[in-house]
Design a protein around this motif. Structure first.
Motif, PDB file in Angstrom:
ATOM      1  N   THR A 137      17.098  47.834  34.437  1.00 29.09           N
ATOM      2  CA  THR A 137      17.837  48.468  33.338  1.00 29.09           C
ATOM      3  C   THR A 137      18.089  47.476  32.213  1.00 29.09           C
ATOM      4  O   THR A 137      18.029  47.844  31.040  1.00 29.09           O
ATOM      5  N   HIS A 138      18.387  46.228  32.581  1.00 29.18           N
ATOM      6  CA  HIS A 138      18.592  45.180  31.582  1.00 29.18           C
ATOM      7  C   HIS A 138      18.580  43.832  32.288  1.00 29.18           C
ATOM      8  O   HIS A 138      18.359  43.765  33.506  1.00 29.18           O
ATOM      9  N   SER A 139      18.822  42.778  31.554  1.00 29.98           N
ATOM     10  CA  SER A 139      18.563  41.428  32.054  1.00 29.98           C
ATOM     11  C   SER A 139      19.774  40.716  32.643  1.00 29.98           C
ATOM     12  O   SER A 139      19.642  39.555  33.053  1.00 29.98           O
ATOM     13  N   HIS A 140      20.927  41.346  32.727  1.00 26.63           N
ATOM     14  CA  HIS A 140      22.096  40.643  33.256  1.00 26.63           C
ATOM     15  C   HIS A 140      21.925  40.346  34.745  1.00 26.63           C
ATOM     16  O   HIS A 140      21.298  41.103  35.490  1.00 26.63           O
ATOM     17  N   LEU A 141      22.515  39.230  35.170  1.00 30.10           N
ATOM     18  CA  LEU A 141      22.232  38.656  36.484  1.00 30.10           C
ATOM     19  C   LEU A 141      22.522  39.615  37.632  1.00 30.10           C
ATOM     20  O   LEU A 141      21.780  39.642  38.624  1.00 30.10           O
ATOM     21  N   ASP A 142      23.582  40.402  37.528  1.00 28.07           N
ATOM     22  CA  ASP A 142      23.934  41.289  38.633  1.00 28.07           C
ATOM     23  C   ASP A 142      22.918  42.412  38.837  1.00 28.07           C
ATOM     24  O   ASP A 142      22.988  43.147  39.830  1.00 28.07           O
ATOM     25  N   HIS A 143      21.955  42.532  37.930  1.00 30.93           N
ATOM     26  CA  HIS A 143      20.924  43.563  38.045  1.00 30.93           C
ATOM     27  C   HIS A 143      19.545  42.982  38.381  1.00 30.93           C
ATOM     28  O   HIS A 143      18.619  43.735  38.660  1.00 30.93           O
ATOM     29  N   ILE A 144      19.433  41.658  38.370  1.00 31.67           N
ATOM     30  CA  ILE A 144      18.109  41.038  38.594  1.00 31.67           C
ATOM     31  C   ILE A 144      18.104  39.999  39.712  1.00 31.67           C
ATOM     32  O   ILE A 144      17.035  39.586  40.162  1.00 31.67           O
ATOM     33  N   VAL A 145      19.259  39.583  40.190  1.00 31.93           N
ATOM     34  CA  VAL A 145      19.379  38.367  40.992  1.00 31.93           C
ATOM     35  C   VAL A 145      18.503  38.364  42.238  1.00 31.93           C
ATOM     36  O   VAL A 145      17.911  37.337  42.594  1.00 31.93           O
ATOM     37  N   ASP A 146      18.374  39.481  42.935  1.00 32.23           N
ATOM     38  CA  ASP A 146      17.661  39.454  44.209  1.00 32.23           C
ATOM     39  C   ASP A 146      16.146  39.506  44.082  1.00 32.23           C
ATOM     40  O   ASP A 146      15.447  39.407  45.096  1.00 32.23           O
ATOM     41  N   ILE A 147      15.639  39.612  42.869  1.00 29.94           N
ATOM     42  CA  ILE A 147      14.201  39.381  42.695  1.00 29.94           C
ATOM     43  C   ILE A 147      13.863  37.994  43.248  1.00 29.94           C
ATOM     44  O   ILE A 147      12.892  37.807  43.987  1.00 29.94           O
ATOM     45  N   ALA A 148      14.707  37.033  42.897  1.00 33.81           N
ATOM     46  CA  ALA A 148      14.478  35.654  43.332  1.00 33.81           C
ATOM     47  C   ALA A 148      14.495  35.532  44.847  1.00 33.81           C
ATOM     48  O   ALA A 148      13.624  34.893  45.449  1.00 33.81           O
ATOM     49  N   TYR A 149      15.476  36.151  45.492  1.00 38.10           N
ATOM     50  CA  TYR A 149      15.691  35.902  46.913  1.00 38.10           C
ATOM     51  C   TYR A 149      14.753  36.682  47.823  1.00 38.10           C
ATOM     52  O   TYR A 149      14.398  36.197  48.897  1.00 38.10           O
ATOM     53  N   ILE A 150      14.346  37.884  47.430  1.00 41.08           N
ATOM     54  CA  ILE A 150      13.399  38.594  48.302  1.00 41.08           C
ATOM     55  C   ILE A 150      12.032  37.914  48.273  1.00 41.08           C
ATOM     56  O   ILE A 150      11.303  37.930  49.265  1.00 41.08           O
ATOM     57  N   LEU A 151      11.693  37.294  47.146  1.00 43.68           N
ATOM     58  CA  LEU A 151      10.433  36.561  47.069  1.00 43.68           C
ATOM     59  C   LEU A 151      10.506  35.254  47.852  1.00 43.68           C
ATOM     60  O   LEU A 151       9.569  34.883  48.565  1.00 43.68           O
ATOM     61  N   ASP A 152      11.619  34.569  47.748  1.00 44.40           N
ATOM     62  CA  ASP A 152      11.781  33.280  48.412  1.00 44.40           C
ATOM     63  C   ASP A 152      11.830  33.441  49.933  1.00 44.40           C
ATOM     64  O   ASP A 152      11.166  32.707  50.672  1.00 44.40           O
ATOM     65  N   ASN A 153      12.587  34.424  50.410  1.00 41.88           N
ATOM     66  CA  ASN A 153      12.786  34.591  51.848  1.00 41.88           C
ATOM     67  C   ASN A 153      11.561  35.117  52.574  1.00 41.88           C
ATOM     68  O   ASN A 153      11.322  34.765  53.726  1.00 41.88           O
ATOM     69  N   TYR A 154      10.796  35.965  51.900  1.00 39.61           N
ATOM     70  CA  TYR A 154       9.683  36.629  52.583  1.00 39.61           C
ATOM     71  C   TYR A 154       8.349  36.381  51.887  1.00 39.61           C
ATOM     72  O   TYR A 154       7.461  37.222  51.928  1.00 39.61           O
ATOM     73  N   PHE A 155       8.218  35.213  51.292  1.00 39.80           N
ATOM     74  CA  PHE A 155       7.017  34.889  50.532  1.00 39.80           C
ATOM     75  C   PHE A 155       5.745  35.066  51.365  1.00 39.80           C
ATOM     76  O   PHE A 155       4.780  35.697  50.932  1.00 39.80           O
ATOM     77  N   SER A 156       5.728  34.551  52.573  1.00 37.28           N
ATOM     78  CA  SER A 156       4.503  34.567  53.382  1.00 37.28           C
ATOM     79  C   SER A 156       4.192  35.949  53.941  1.00 37.28           C
ATOM     80  O   SER A 156       3.076  36.194  54.422  1.00 37.28           O
ATOM     81  N   LEU A 157       5.150  36.872  53.880  1.00 36.62           N
ATOM     82  CA  LEU A 157       4.949  38.212  54.436  1.00 36.62           C
ATOM     83  C   LEU A 157       4.493  39.227  53.398  1.00 36.62           C
ATOM     84  O   LEU A 157       3.991  40.297  53.759  1.00 36.62           O
ATOM     85  N   ARG A 158       4.665  38.903  52.127  1.00 39.60           N
ATOM     86  CA  ARG A 158       4.280  39.857  51.092  1.00 39.60           C
ATOM     87  C   ARG A 158       2.769  39.951  50.992  1.00 39.60           C
ATOM     88  O   ARG A 158       2.060  38.938  50.967  1.00 39.60           O
ATOM     89  N   THR A 159       2.261  41.186  50.911  1.00 43.90           N
ATOM     90  CA  THR A 159       0.823  41.400  50.794  1.00 43.90           C
ATOM     91  C   THR A 159       0.429  42.045  49.473  1.00 43.90           C
ATOM     92  O   THR A 159      -0.759  42.125  49.163  1.00 43.90           O
ATOM     93  N   LYS A 160       1.421  42.506  48.703  1.00 42.59           N
ATOM     94  CA  LYS A 160       1.141  43.164  47.434  1.00 42.59           C
ATOM     95  C   LYS A 160       1.971  42.551  46.316  1.00 42.59           C
ATOM     96  O   LYS A 160       3.103  42.104  46.532  1.00 42.59           O
ATOM     97  N   THR A 161       1.404  42.567  45.125  1.00 36.53           N
ATOM     98  CA  THR A 161       2.108  42.082  43.933  1.00 36.53           C
ATOM     99  C   THR A 161       3.360  42.914  43.688  1.00 36.53           C
ATOM    100  O   THR A 161       3.362  44.138  43.872  1.00 36.53           O
ATOM    101  N   LEU A 162       4.436  42.244  43.277  1.00 37.81           N
ATOM    102  CA  LEU A 162       5.667  42.929  42.898  1.00 37.81           C
ATOM    103  C   LEU A 162       5.637  43.176  41.397  1.00 37.81           C
ATOM    104  O   LEU A 162       5.594  42.227  40.609  1.00 37.81           O
ATOM    105  N   ASN A 163       5.638  44.445  41.006  1.00 39.85           N
ATOM    106  CA  ASN A 163       5.648  44.809  39.590  1.00 39.85           C
ATOM    107  C   ASN A 163       7.082  44.879  39.089  1.00 39.85           C
ATOM    108  O   ASN A 163       7.902  45.617  39.632  1.00 39.85           O
ATOM    109  N   ILE A 164       7.360  44.094  38.052  1.00 39.21           N
ATOM    110  CA  ILE A 164       8.678  44.104  37.413  1.00 39.21           C
ATOM    111  C   ILE A 164       8.559  44.868  36.104  1.00 39.21           C
ATOM    112  O   ILE A 164       7.872  44.428  35.174  1.00 39.21           O
ATOM    113  N   MET A 165       9.219  46.029  36.035  1.00 42.81           N
ATOM    114  CA  MET A 165       9.162  46.870  34.854  1.00 42.81           C
ATOM    115  C   MET A 165      10.472  46.797  34.071  1.00 42.81           C
ATOM    116  O   MET A 165      11.551  46.766  34.667  1.00 42.81           O
TER     117      MET A 165
END
Length: 261
Positions: A55-83
């Motif tokens: 919806t917008h760029s404030h931290l409370d709306h974007i923060v877990d993009i960082a953590y889901i990628l960091d925690n499960y990096f080796s398990l992801r098989t598809k690109t994450l599209n950020i719209m």
């Protein structure tokens, strides 16, 4: 998902606190609106998320993009599209996933693959985006301190409207009164009424400001939900919602709720 025409509230609140997640909705197993509380809510299931509409760029709306990628990096098989709106995408790229605050995952390949971890996609107000055979999502502009939008999620001709952070409801009113397919509306109420000046300055709502605008709506035949309450003030805000709701029958959302529409 619990119901064929439902979404799950992953995070319902306006700031992080112990036991309270920030804004995020799961509209189907692979698509989320905002990323405030993906990790705690979904844990390893977050690797299934392929699309996040911001919806917008404030931290409370974007923060877990960082953590889901960091925690499960080796398990992801598809690109994450950020719209998101162009301004939102620019802010995330320049000020968040920028190799200074956090890695720039748009330049990092998926584990054992040639595709990148993240792809950025700019969206346009009013354009209908097909997310499955019978599901669409449509952004509409909202009134906040940065470029921001809400989304209309539609499945089989029934729609739910999510505003995220906003002050003025003029555009919301215009849209909902011209689209009878919208049967549910999620609005914010961030602050208690004694913080009205702060709410106006930061382009958020109090219960008084919220219902003052809602009472101008010609339509009232939709389910009303309230989110983005600041946990510290929640008991006071709950009480004030009761004081100002009038004819409306709002439901205050909590983490893990399901909304059927």
């Amino acid at each position: 998902m619990k119901n064929e025409k439902s979404i799950q509230v992953l995070g319902a609140f306006g700031t992080k606190a112990k036991g309270f997640g920030t804004t995020s909705f799961l509209v189907n197993p692979t698509t989320a609106i905002d990323a405030g509380n993906l990790l705690d809510a979904l844990e390893e299931r977050s690797i299934e998320i392929e699309n996040i509409y911001l919806t917008h760029s404030h931290l409370d709306h974007i923060v877990d993009i960082a953590y889901i990628l960091d925690n499960y990096f080796s398990l992801r098989t598809k690109t994450l599209n950020i719209m998101g709106l162009p301004e939102t995408i620019e802010a995330v790229k320049e000020s968040f996933l920028n190799d200074t605050i956090w890695p720039d995952f748009s330049t990092i390949k998926l584990y054992g693959k040639d595709e990148m971890v993240i792809k950025y996609i700019e969206i346009k107000e009013g354009e209908v985006y097909q997310i499955s055979e019978d599901e669409t999502i449509t952004p509409f502009l909202t009134d906040h301190t940065v470029a921001s939008c809400g989304y209309i999620y539609t499945k089989e001709n029934n729609s739910i409207m999510i505003t995220a952070d906003t002050y003025s409801l003029e555009n919301v009113q215009k849209i909902i009164e011209n689209d009878k397919c919208i049967t549910s509306l999620i609005l914010e109420c961030s602050f208690s009424n004694n913080m009205k000046e702060l709410a106006i300055e930061s382009k958020h709502l109090t219960s008084e400001l919220l219902f003052e605008q809602l009472n101008k709506f010609q339509r009232d035949d939709f389910s009303l939900y309230i989110n983005h309450i600041k946990p510290t003030y929640r008991e006071k805000i709950y009480s004030e919602i009761e004081d100002f709701k009038g004819k409306w029958k709002p439901k205050v959302l909590n983490d893990k709720d399901f909304i059927t529409f």
